[in-house]
Design a protein around this motif. Sequence first.
Motif, short mmCIF file in Angstrom:
data_model
loop_
_atom_site.label_atom_id
_atom_site.label_comp_id
_atom_site.label_asym_id
_atom_site.label_seq_id
_atom_site.Cartn_x
_atom_site.Cartn_y
_atom_site.Cartn_z
N ASP A 77 5.28 -7.72 5.44
CA ASP A 77 4.92 -9.08 5.84
C ASP A 77 4.35 -9.80 4.62
O ASP A 77 4.22 -9.23 3.54
CB ASP A 77 3.94 -9.07 7.02
N GLU A 78 4.02 -11.05 4.79
CA GLU A 78 3.58 -11.86 3.65
C GLU A 78 2.28 -11.34 3.03
O GLU A 78 2.11 -11.38 1.81
CB GLU A 78 3.42 -13.31 4.08
N VAL A 79 1.37 -10.87 3.85
CA VAL A 79 0.09 -10.36 3.35
C VAL A 79 0.31 -9.13 2.47
O VAL A 79 -0.26 -9.02 1.38
CB VAL A 79 -0.87 -10.05 4.52
N GLU A 80 1.14 -8.21 2.93
CA GLU A 80 1.42 -7.01 2.14
C GLU A 80 2.12 -7.35 0.83
O GLU A 80 1.82 -6.77 -0.22
CB GLU A 80 2.28 -6.01 2.93
N LEU A 82 1.86 -10.15 -0.85
CA LEU A 82 0.87 -10.78 -1.71
C LEU A 82 -0.08 -9.74 -2.31
O LEU A 82 -0.39 -9.79 -3.50
CB LEU A 82 0.07 -11.83 -0.92
N GLU A 83 -0.52 -8.77 -1.49
CA GLU A 83 -1.38 -7.69 -2.01
C GLU A 83 -0.67 -6.89 -3.09
O GLU A 83 -1.27 -6.50 -4.09
CB GLU A 83 -1.81 -6.77 -0.87
N LYS A 120 0.84 -1.19 0.00
CA LYS A 120 0.00 0.00 0.00
C LYS A 120 0.88 1.25 0.00
O LYS A 120 1.98 1.26 0.52
CB LYS A 120 -0.89 0.03 1.24
N ARG A 161 0.93 2.79 4.55
CA ARG A 161 0.95 1.49 5.20
C ARG A 161 0.06 1.42 6.43
O ARG A 161 -0.40 0.35 6.79
CB ARG A 161 2.37 1.14 5.57
#
Length: 95
Positions: free
Chosen positions: A79-82, A84-85, A2, A5
């Motif tokens: 982190d992994e979620v960010e 992936l996004e 993003k 963040r």
Amino acid sequence: MKWQREVGFELGAVTMNTIVTFGLLAVMMTVGFIMTSPDIPVLPFVLALSATALVVPVIIYPFTYTMWLAFDLAVHPLDEVEALEAAVAVESPTP
């Protein structure tokens, strides 16, 4: 990733912008006072410093925003979620 963040992210960018601008103003005042001492021209100083205080923050804001983002990424890595996004956002077609 993003662009902003977390809530309040821009406060760091604005703080960095303020620090850089105030540092530049302090250097300008110091150099100006040393160069013109003992007969300091007050009006030219006030005009030059006022123009600097108004123009410089607008010009350097994109750079200080980027510097703050880089600092934030160094302190708080993705982190992994960010990640992936970010990958999904890059692969999706833009409207």
